[in-house]
Design an enzyme around this catalytic site. Structure first.
Site, PDB file in Angstrom:
ATOM      1  N   ASP A  37       0.851  -1.445   0.183  1.00 15.40           N
ATOM      2  CA  ASP A  37      -0.047  -0.125   0.284  1.00 15.40           C
ATOM      3  C   ASP A  37       0.556   0.913   0.183  1.00 15.40           C
ATOM      4  OD1 ASP A  37      -2.282  -1.367   0.006  1.00 15.40           O
ATOM      5  OD2 ASP A  37      -1.721  -1.491   2.263  1.00 15.40           O
TER       6      ASP A  37
ATOM      7  N   HIS B 203      -4.863  -2.232  -5.448  1.00 13.79           N
ATOM      8  CA  HIS B 203      -4.121  -0.650  -6.381  1.00 13.79           C
ATOM      9  C   HIS B 203      -5.122   0.014  -6.366  1.00 13.79           C
ATOM     10  CE1 HIS B 203      -0.014  -3.083  -7.219  1.00 13.79           C
ATOM     11  NE2 HIS B 203      -0.794  -2.981  -6.088  1.00 13.79           N
TER      12      HIS B 203
HETATM   13  P1  GDP Z   1      -1.110   0.196  -3.442  1.00 17.67           P
HETATM   14  O1  GDP Z   1      -1.422  -1.015  -3.286  1.00 17.67           O
HETATM   15  O2  GDP Z   1       0.265   0.457  -2.799  1.00 17.67           O
HETATM   16  O3  GDP Z   1      -1.063  -0.066  -5.076  1.00 17.67           O
HETATM   17  O4  GDP Z   1      -1.311   1.599  -2.522  1.00 17.67           O
HETATM   18  P2  GDP Z   1      -3.230   1.757  -2.199  1.00 17.67           P
HETATM   19  O5  GDP Z   1      -3.849   1.567  -3.801  1.00 17.67           O
HETATM   20  O6  GDP Z   1      -3.712  -0.069  -2.131  1.00 17.67           O
HETATM   21  O7  GDP Z   1      -3.031   2.874  -1.448  1.00 17.67           O
HETATM   22  C1  GDP Z   1      -2.682   4.009  -1.576  1.00 17.67           C
HETATM   23  C2  GDP Z   1      -3.361   5.185  -1.532  1.00 17.67           C
HETATM   24  O8  GDP Z   1      -2.766   6.340  -1.601  1.00 17.67           O
HETATM   25  C3  GDP Z   1      -4.657   5.148  -2.894  1.00 17.67           C
HETATM   26  O9  GDP Z   1      -5.120   5.298  -1.962  1.00 17.67           O
HETATM   27  C4  GDP Z   1      -4.185   6.027  -3.498  1.00 17.67           C
HETATM   28  O10 GDP Z   1      -4.746   7.285  -3.865  1.00 17.67           O
HETATM   29  C5  GDP Z   1      -3.114   7.158  -2.349  1.00 17.67           C
HETATM   30  N1  GDP Z   1      -2.894   7.567  -3.015  1.00 17.67           N
HETATM   31  C6  GDP Z   1      -1.458   7.543  -4.007  1.00 17.67           C
HETATM   32  N2  GDP Z   1      -0.463   8.236  -4.025  1.00 17.67           N
HETATM   33  C7  GDP Z   1      -0.261   9.451  -3.577  1.00 17.67           C
HETATM   34  C8  GDP Z   1       0.037  10.739  -3.002  1.00 17.67           C
HETATM   35  O11 GDP Z   1       0.498  11.336  -3.585  1.00 17.67           O
HETATM   36  N3  GDP Z   1      -0.909  11.641  -1.618  1.00 17.67           N
HETATM   37  C9  GDP Z   1      -2.475  11.009  -1.584  1.00 17.67           C
HETATM   38  N4  GDP Z   1      -2.662  12.086  -0.335  1.00 17.67           N
HETATM   39  N5  GDP Z   1      -3.061  10.249  -1.377  1.00 17.67           N
HETATM   40  C10 GDP Z   1      -1.608   8.978  -2.742  1.00 17.67           C
HETATM   41 MG    MG Z   2      -2.943  -1.483  -1.483  1.00 18.85          MG
END
Ligand code: GDP
Ligand code: MG
Length: 426
Positions: free
Chosen positions: A12, A40
């Protein structure tokens, strides 16, 4: 060019959005491990999407997406994911989605077994593994028992149906031992017909496809699910995933063990989060945790579970960077720290009174305490920053400190969830 994009922490980290951003420069995006046990989140001009199985490149028109042999595929879930994206006008055809014939099918009895075992563990020990209950660990266990069905078998339903009865009989021995109703061969055959048949035209030897793409000079990206600390070998066992989340596994899990990675980009979050059970040394509790969780919107994309949170953990991150062989880092969610006057960093662990800076064997993690250091926050809104020069001095100092602690350059910094909310640092 063959690039892997992997998580440095507990998952995440924002891999989905980084792959979505960086995939602009790539022709092919491959998933090479795991199943629909993680989510994701990608937000772009077409909407907000949560991808569990499909590679994040599916949202770009000119990208070909590969689901490699290291994956375990819940075919019902995949059919649903494809249908949902199509409702949003995303085109998905055998031209832009290729599924490895060697990828493994997650069956309903794997999901059942996962649930039965988590419930048994909860009752017997009060300490479940924190599984997402999507059948992932049972299906990987069966892979090594050589008792699984593979995507390529969908092309030969007659043979598949011949193999099915013995596999079902074998699995029913386990199901009955838990005191549950056995599954029937007919129900499993129907299941394969309903959800397997629509996918069979996507199934190919992804090794041939990827080797040809590489020879033709195409840029290939390998997209990992979860992070280094969830790796089956290097992670916080048993609170890990059941697959290899490590960059070095990418060529194997995609179908090209003959090819070498050109580079490895690690996705690292500006603070820490950890979903589910297991040791999490830098964890915040109470109000401190609630505040950071709210600011970061830290709720599971796949399950909605509130995530545990803490400050940046230099010990775990340095270890994660080494596991991933990361050449450069994309630091995500820096904007989440905007309102802090002072920011804590976990720089070391204390184990039996001694300060340590190497990530220890997972059994002793429970005995480690975090050592926090405070640095000055920037305490202003950085979501509009698009260039290095736009960032306040304290934010640059925070980034430089993480680089020093982790011994790795930070190439990208994200300051919002939208596609363009990022800074290329050099
Ligand atoms: P992943 O599993 O690594 O792809 O990550 P997730 O999607 O589970 O969690 C990342 C969350 O952070 C998501 O809700 C994204 O929309 C959000 N997100 C990603 N990059 C940023 C950022 O730079 N700033 C903020 N505030 N939110 C972000
Ligand atoms: Mg995730």
């Amino acid at each position: 060019m063959l690039t892997s994009i992997c998580g440095i922490n507990w998952g995440d980290e924002g891999k989905g959005r980084m792959v979505d951003l960086l995939s602009e420069k790539f022709d092919v995006v491959c998933r090479y491990q795991g199943g629909n046990n993680a989510g994701h989140t990608v937000i772009n001009e077409r909407g907000k999407f949560i991808l569990n199985l499909l590679p994040s490149g599916i949202l770009r028109e000119n990208v070909v997406n590969v689901m490699g042999c290291g994956m375990v595929i819940d075919i019902k879930h995949l059919c649903g994911e494809i249908a949902k994206l199509r409702e949003h006008g995303i085109k998905i055809t055998p031209e832009n989605l290729k599924i490895s014939d060697k990828a493994i099918i997650v069956m309903p009895y794997h999901v059942l077994q996962d649930v039965m075992e988590e419930d048994r563990l909860t009752k017997a020990t009060g300490k479940p593994y924190g599984s997402t209950r999507r059948g992932i660990s049972p299906v990987y266990a069966d892979k090594y028992m050589k008792k699984v069905l593979r995507m390529g078998e969908l092309k030969n339903p007659a043979l598949l149906k011949k193999r099915l009865p013995d596999i079902v009989a074998w699995k029913n021995m386990t199901i009955k031992a838990y005191g549950f109703e056995p599954v029937t061969v007919e129900a499993m055959a129907d299941y394969l017909d309903t959800y397997g048949a629509p996918l069979k035209d996507y199934v190919i030897d992804t090794g041939i496809y990827l080797n040809n793409a590489d020879k033709a000079g195409k840029n290939i990206m390998f997209e990992a699910q979860l992070g280094a600390l969830r790796d089956i070998d290097y992670g916080i066992v048993p609170y890990t995933s059941s697959s290899s989340t490590i960059a070095a596994y990418a060529p194997i899990g995609a179908g090209v063990p003959n090819l070498k990675l050109t580079n490895s980009i690690g996705i690292m979050k500006a603070y820490s989060s950890c979903v589910g059970a297991g040791p999490f040394t830098c964890e915040y509790f109470g109000e401190k945790a609630d505040k950071l969780r709210e600011l970061g919107g830290e709720y599971g994309a796949a399950t909605g579970r509130p995530r545990r949170v803490g400050p940046f953990d230099a010990v775990a991150s340095r270890y994660g960077i080494r596991c991933q062989g990361a050449d450069e880092i994309a630091l995500t969610k820096l904007d989440v720290l905007d309102t802090y006057k002072e920011i804590e960093i976990c720089t070391h662990y204390r184990l039996h009174g001694e300060i340590i800076d190497e990530f220890p064997f997972s059994d002793v993690l429970d005995e480690c305490e975090p050592v926090f250091e405070k640095v000055k926050g920037w305490n202003c809104d950085i979501t509009g920053c698009r260039k290095r020069e736009d960032l306040p001095r304290e934010a640059l100092e925070y980034i430089a400190l993480l680089e020093k602690l982790c011994e790795c350059r930070i190439k990208y910094v994200s300051v919002g969830a939208e596609r363009d909310a990022f800074i290329e640092m050099y």
